[in-house]
Design a protein around this motif. Sequence first.
Motif, PDB file in Angstrom:
ATOM      1  N   THR A 114     -23.821 -15.730 -92.877  1.00  0.00           N
ATOM      2  CA  THR A 114     -23.723 -16.209 -94.250  1.00  0.00           C
ATOM      3  C   THR A 114     -22.724 -17.357 -94.285  1.00  0.00           C
ATOM      4  O   THR A 114     -21.904 -17.518 -93.377  1.00  0.00           O
ATOM      5  CB  THR A 114     -23.261 -15.096 -95.212  1.00  0.00           C
ATOM      6  N   GLY A 115     -22.803 -18.146 -95.347  1.00  0.00           N
ATOM      7  CA  GLY A 115     -21.880 -19.259 -95.500  1.00  0.00           C
ATOM      8  C   GLY A 115     -21.644 -19.558 -96.955  1.00  0.00           C
ATOM      9  O   GLY A 115     -22.436 -19.170 -97.824  1.00  0.00           O
ATOM     10  N   SER A 116     -20.537 -20.253 -97.215  1.00  0.00           N
ATOM     11  CA  SER A 116     -20.183 -20.629 -98.578  1.00  0.00           C
ATOM     12  C   SER A 116     -19.273 -21.847 -98.531  1.00  0.00           C
ATOM     13  O   SER A 116     -18.428 -21.964 -97.645  1.00  0.00           O
ATOM     14  CB  SER A 116     -19.460 -19.467 -99.260  1.00  0.00           C
ATOM     15  N   CYS A 117     -19.455 -22.730 -99.499  1.00  0.00           N
ATOM     16  CA  CYS A 117     -18.552 -23.877 -99.611  1.00  0.00           C
ATOM     17  C   CYS A 117     -17.219 -23.407-100.211  1.00  0.00           C
ATOM     18  O   CYS A 117     -17.076 -22.253-100.626  1.00  0.00           O
ATOM     19  CB  CYS A 117     -19.186 -24.964-100.469  1.00  0.00           C
ATOM     20  N   ALA A 118     -16.260 -24.295-100.278  1.00  0.00           N
ATOM     21  CA  ALA A 118     -14.917 -23.949-100.757  1.00  0.00           C
ATOM     22  C   ALA A 118     -14.911 -23.470-102.203  1.00  0.00           C
ATOM     23  O   ALA A 118     -14.109 -22.607-102.571  1.00  0.00           O
ATOM     24  CB  ALA A 118     -13.967 -25.135-100.588  1.00  0.00           C
ATOM     25  N   CYS A 119     -15.814 -23.995-103.051  1.00  0.00           N
ATOM     26  CA  CYS A 119     -15.823 -23.593-104.461  1.00  0.00           C
ATOM     27  C   CYS A 119     -16.845 -22.504-104.765  1.00  0.00           C
ATOM     28  O   CYS A 119     -16.886 -21.992-105.875  1.00  0.00           O
ATOM     29  CB  CYS A 119     -16.041 -24.814-105.359  1.00  0.00           C
ATOM     30  N   GLY A 120     -17.692 -22.152-103.802  1.00  0.00           N
ATOM     31  CA  GLY A 120     -18.684 -21.099-103.995  1.00  0.00           C
ATOM     32  C   GLY A 120     -19.982 -21.541-104.648  1.00  0.00           C
ATOM     33  O   GLY A 120     -20.866 -20.719-104.863  1.00  0.00           O
ATOM     34  N   ALA A 121     -20.138 -22.825-104.950  1.00  0.00           N
ATOM     35  CA  ALA A 121     -21.354 -23.299-105.611  1.00  0.00           C
ATOM     36  C   ALA A 121     -22.558 -23.349-104.674  1.00  0.00           C
ATOM     37  O   ALA A 121     -23.695 -23.289-105.122  1.00  0.00           O
ATOM     38  CB  ALA A 121     -21.122 -24.681-106.214  1.00  0.00           C
ATOM     39  N   VAL A 122     -22.311 -23.475-103.366  1.00  0.00           N
ATOM     40  CA  VAL A 122     -23.388 -23.504-102.375  1.00  0.00           C
ATOM     41  C   VAL A 122     -23.174 -22.336-101.419  1.00  0.00           C
ATOM     42  O   VAL A 122     -22.071 -22.140-100.901  1.00  0.00           O
ATOM     43  CB  VAL A 122     -23.408 -24.829-101.582  1.00  0.00           C
ATOM     44  N   THR A 123     -24.228 -21.553-101.220  1.00  0.00           N
ATOM     45  CA  THR A 123     -24.165 -20.440-100.280  1.00  0.00           C
ATOM     46  C   THR A 123     -25.388 -20.488 -99.370  1.00  0.00           C
ATOM     47  O   THR A 123     -26.380 -21.154 -99.676  1.00  0.00           O
ATOM     48  CB  THR A 123     -24.108 -19.075-100.994  1.00  0.00           C
ATOM     49  N   MET A 176     -25.835 -26.263 -88.839  1.00  0.00           N
ATOM     50  CA  MET A 176     -24.887 -25.732 -89.813  1.00  0.00           C
ATOM     51  C   MET A 176     -23.462 -25.971 -89.345  1.00  0.00           C
ATOM     52  O   MET A 176     -23.128 -25.737 -88.174  1.00  0.00           O
ATOM     53  CB  MET A 176     -25.111 -24.230 -90.017  1.00  0.00           C
ATOM     54  N   ARG A 177     -22.591 -26.415 -90.248  1.00  0.00           N
ATOM     55  CA  ARG A 177     -21.181 -26.642 -89.927  1.00  0.00           C
ATOM     56  C   ARG A 177     -20.485 -25.298 -89.797  1.00  0.00           C
ATOM     57  O   ARG A 177     -20.588 -24.432 -90.681  1.00  0.00           O
ATOM     58  CB  ARG A 177     -20.505 -27.470 -91.016  1.00  0.00           C
ATOM     59  N   LEU A 178     -19.751 -25.096 -88.695  1.00  0.00           N
ATOM     60  CA  LEU A 178     -19.068 -23.820 -88.494  1.00  0.00           C
ATOM     61  C   LEU A 178     -18.074 -23.526 -89.605  1.00  0.00           C
ATOM     62  O   LEU A 178     -17.887 -22.374 -89.984  1.00  0.00           O
ATOM     63  CB  LEU A 178     -18.365 -23.783 -87.133  1.00  0.00           C
ATOM     64  N   GLY A 179     -17.440 -24.552 -90.167  1.00  0.00           N
ATOM     65  CA  GLY A 179     -16.493 -24.340 -91.253  1.00  0.00           C
ATOM     66  C   GLY A 179     -17.137 -23.852 -92.532  1.00  0.00           C
ATOM     67  O   GLY A 179     -16.468 -23.267 -93.387  1.00  0.00           O
ATOM     68  N   PHE A 180     -18.435 -24.072 -92.697  1.00  0.00           N
ATOM     69  CA  PHE A 180     -19.165 -23.588 -93.859  1.00  0.00           C
ATOM     70  C   PHE A 180     -19.509 -22.105 -93.710  1.00  0.00           C
ATOM     71  O   PHE A 180     -19.605 -21.377 -94.693  1.00  0.00           O
ATOM     72  CB  PHE A 180     -20.450 -24.411 -94.038  1.00  0.00           C
ATOM     73  N   LEU A 181     -19.682 -21.652 -92.465  1.00  0.00           N
ATOM     74  CA  LEU A 181     -20.036 -20.251 -92.237  1.00  0.00           C
ATOM     75  C   LEU A 181     -18.858 -19.353 -92.567  1.00  0.00           C
ATOM     76  O   LEU A 181     -17.701 -19.717 -92.347  1.00  0.00           O
ATOM     77  CB  LEU A 181     -20.479 -20.041 -90.787  1.00  0.00           C
ATOM     78  N   ASN A 182     -19.162 -18.180 -93.097  1.00  0.00           N
ATOM     79  CA  ASN A 182     -18.101 -17.254 -93.486  1.00  0.00           C
ATOM     80  C   ASN A 182     -17.339 -16.734 -92.270  1.00  0.00           C
ATOM     81  O   ASN A 182     -17.907 -16.587 -91.179  1.00  0.00           O
ATOM     82  CB  ASN A 182     -18.679 -16.100 -94.302  1.00  0.00           C
ATOM     83  N   VAL A 183     -16.068 -16.453 -92.476  1.00  0.00           N
ATOM     84  CA  VAL A 183     -15.181 -15.953 -91.423  1.00  0.00           C
ATOM     85  C   VAL A 183     -15.797 -14.708 -90.800  1.00  0.00           C
ATOM     86  O   VAL A 183     -16.382 -13.876 -91.482  1.00  0.00           O
ATOM     87  CB  VAL A 183     -13.788 -15.644 -92.019  1.00  0.00           C
ATOM     88  N   GLY A 184     -15.657 -14.605 -89.486  1.00  0.00           N
ATOM     89  CA  GLY A 184     -16.176 -13.459 -88.765  1.00  0.00           C
ATOM     90  C   GLY A 184     -17.505 -13.728 -88.085  1.00  0.00           C
ATOM     91  O   GLY A 184     -18.096 -12.814 -87.514  1.00  0.00           O
ATOM     92  N   HIS A 185     -17.967 -14.990 -88.089  1.00  0.00           N
ATOM     93  CA  HIS A 185     -19.266 -15.298 -87.488  1.00  0.00           C
ATOM     94  C   HIS A 185     -19.248 -15.187 -85.961  1.00  0.00           C
ATOM     95  O   HIS A 185     -20.280 -15.003 -85.337  1.00  0.00           O
ATOM     96  CB  HIS A 185     -19.788 -16.672 -87.920  1.00  0.00           C
ATOM     97  N   GLY A 186     -18.082 -15.312 -85.334  1.00  0.00           N
ATOM     98  CA  GLY A 186     -17.967 -15.129 -83.896  1.00  0.00           C
ATOM     99  C   GLY A 186     -18.527 -16.255 -83.047  1.00  0.00           C
ATOM    100  O   GLY A 186     -18.652 -16.107 -81.830  1.00  0.00           O
ATOM    101  N   LEU A 187     -18.864 -17.388 -83.636  1.00  0.00           N
ATOM    102  CA  LEU A 187     -19.451 -18.495 -82.888  1.00  0.00           C
ATOM    103  C   LEU A 187     -18.378 -19.472 -82.416  1.00  0.00           C
ATOM    104  O   LEU A 187     -17.386 -19.686 -83.111  1.00  0.00           O
ATOM    105  CB  LEU A 187     -20.474 -19.236 -83.754  1.00  0.00           C
ATOM    106  N   ALA A 188     -18.596 -20.053 -81.251  1.00  0.00           N
ATOM    107  CA  ALA A 188     -17.703 -21.077 -80.709  1.00  0.00           C
ATOM    108  C   ALA A 188     -18.555 -22.072 -79.924  1.00  0.00           C
ATOM    109  O   ALA A 188     -19.561 -21.681 -79.315  1.00  0.00           O
ATOM    110  CB  ALA A 188     -16.659 -20.446 -79.795  1.00  0.00           C
ATOM    111  N   PRO A 189     -18.176 -23.340 -79.934  1.00  0.00           N
ATOM    112  CA  PRO A 189     -18.956 -24.322 -79.179  1.00  0.00           C
ATOM    113  C   PRO A 189     -19.014 -23.974 -77.685  1.00  0.00           C
ATOM    114  O   PRO A 189     -18.041 -23.486 -77.116  1.00  0.00           O
ATOM    115  CB  PRO A 189     -18.193 -25.629 -79.399  1.00  0.00           C
TER     116      PRO A 189
END
Length: 143
Positions: free
Chosen positions: A4-13, A95-108
Amino acid sequence: MSFTGSCACGAVTATISAEAPVAVRQCWCRQCQQVAGGGAANNAIFPTDSVAITGELATHAYTAASGNILTHSYCPKCGTPVMAQTSARPHFRTMRLGFLNVGHGLAPNAAIWTSDAPPWAAIDPALEQFEGQPPAPPPPPAS
């Protein structure tokens, strides 16, 4: 696993139903440095049909160094980068990793366009590295 992902203001998920991304890359091209505020953009590539976005997106498109049209999408309210799409691979969303919610476990696991990295860039030597455009990820399996 889904993501899952969300922008800083929550308007885009987003909800991403894929089990895993097809690639996770750190991009040092000049355009990604601009989008990322000076460093690399860190991205996970998913099949397009696994990505569901809610909320309004703004976009900016340009011809990338690869020669393809690259479209960046972001939240028009808070400016959070959400994803990118290349004209060469419409079956993928980056997808930008910073947009994905914390806990995604992904790394380049790869660094691309390293020839554009600034002299001060700290690129992990354990990452597979490409001076320019890497080979395309394999197409997603047929559903």
